[in-house]
Design a protein around this motif. Sequence first.
Motif, short mmCIF file in Angstrom:
data_model
loop_
_atom_site.label_atom_id
_atom_site.label_comp_id
_atom_site.label_asym_id
_atom_site.label_seq_id
_atom_site.Cartn_x
_atom_site.Cartn_y
_atom_site.Cartn_z
N ARG A 162 5.92 0.72 13.96
CA ARG A 162 7.09 0.08 14.57
C ARG A 162 6.65 -1.23 15.23
NH1 ARG A 162 11.71 3.35 15.50
NH2 ARG A 162 11.49 5.40 14.53
N ALA B 284 11.67 -1.14 12.26
CA ALA B 284 11.66 0.32 12.38
C ALA B 284 12.42 0.95 11.22
CB ALA B 284 12.27 0.73 13.71
N GLY C 36 9.42 2.52 9.73
CA GLY C 36 9.27 3.43 10.87
C GLY C 36 8.49 4.70 10.60
N GLU D 93 12.43 -5.92 15.92
CA GLU D 93 11.91 -4.56 16.00
C GLU D 93 12.80 -3.54 15.32
OE1 GLU D 93 10.35 -1.46 19.48
OE2 GLU D 93 11.41 -3.29 20.01
#
Length: 278
Positions: free
Chosen positions: A159, A151, A155, A147
């Motif tokens: 996300r 991001a 982002g 993650e």
Amino acid sequence: MNEHYTPGVLASLATQLTSRDRHLLRLVWTHKVLTGHQITHIAFDNPITARHRLVRLHRIGVLDRFRPKPPVGSAPWHYVLGESGAAVLATEDGVDLSEFGYRRDRALAVAYSQRLAHTVGINDVFARLHGTARQANGCRLETWWPETRCAAQWGKYVRPDAYGRWTENGRTVDFFLEYDTGTETLDRVLAKLHGYAALTAATGITTPVLFLTASRRRETSLHGRLQLRAAQTVVPCATAVAGPDPQGPIWLPHDRREVRLRLAELSAHWPQPAAERF
């Protein structure tokens, strides 16, 4: 360098760690927490060997561990990076421990996080795919971004919980993973598709979004909503229930009602353009 980790101490640790150990330390740090079962899938052929090695790594301080208390039954040991492990990785990276970004209290804070089940669920997909690729001919987990890296890359638009590239017998599929524990409303889950549509428009690259749910009931509801908006869906989607074989025939495309596909088969169902992603 931290005064506790002199060259002599680090040299002593180095003699006790195999290349596999170092690889595991890096993976645990990258993924924040991995269970003993997940580590076994990733790196071991024998669960007893894995258990004994993890006990040893915990005793020398390169891994910390905790065991959550679920409402019923028992949970496996959950492993996070220990301070000695952070010192080893910092030395490998050529930085002081203070610059490495590790703090023991922060590493162990995941044990009390409301997102623990979510994090462990995402990491289980990684562990299962990694283990299958290690043991099965023709399978490769070519890319897996957690993650935080997703991001940093996307982002502005989305996300995702992870981005992956999976190959099986010559078929390759790129995908974004959304791991759905059922804590968000379906409206909020579906609203994420606006961001994926914006990313598709900005990059010219269409990548399936895979929704992995915690229950069949949740998947049925989500898939039904996706079907209702199939004609307006810019980004292809598929749903499945979390289980032991994320590469298997569990994925139900949003434009199908019954026939489930293997992960790699999604590449034929939704051909992806050959374009540079990064």
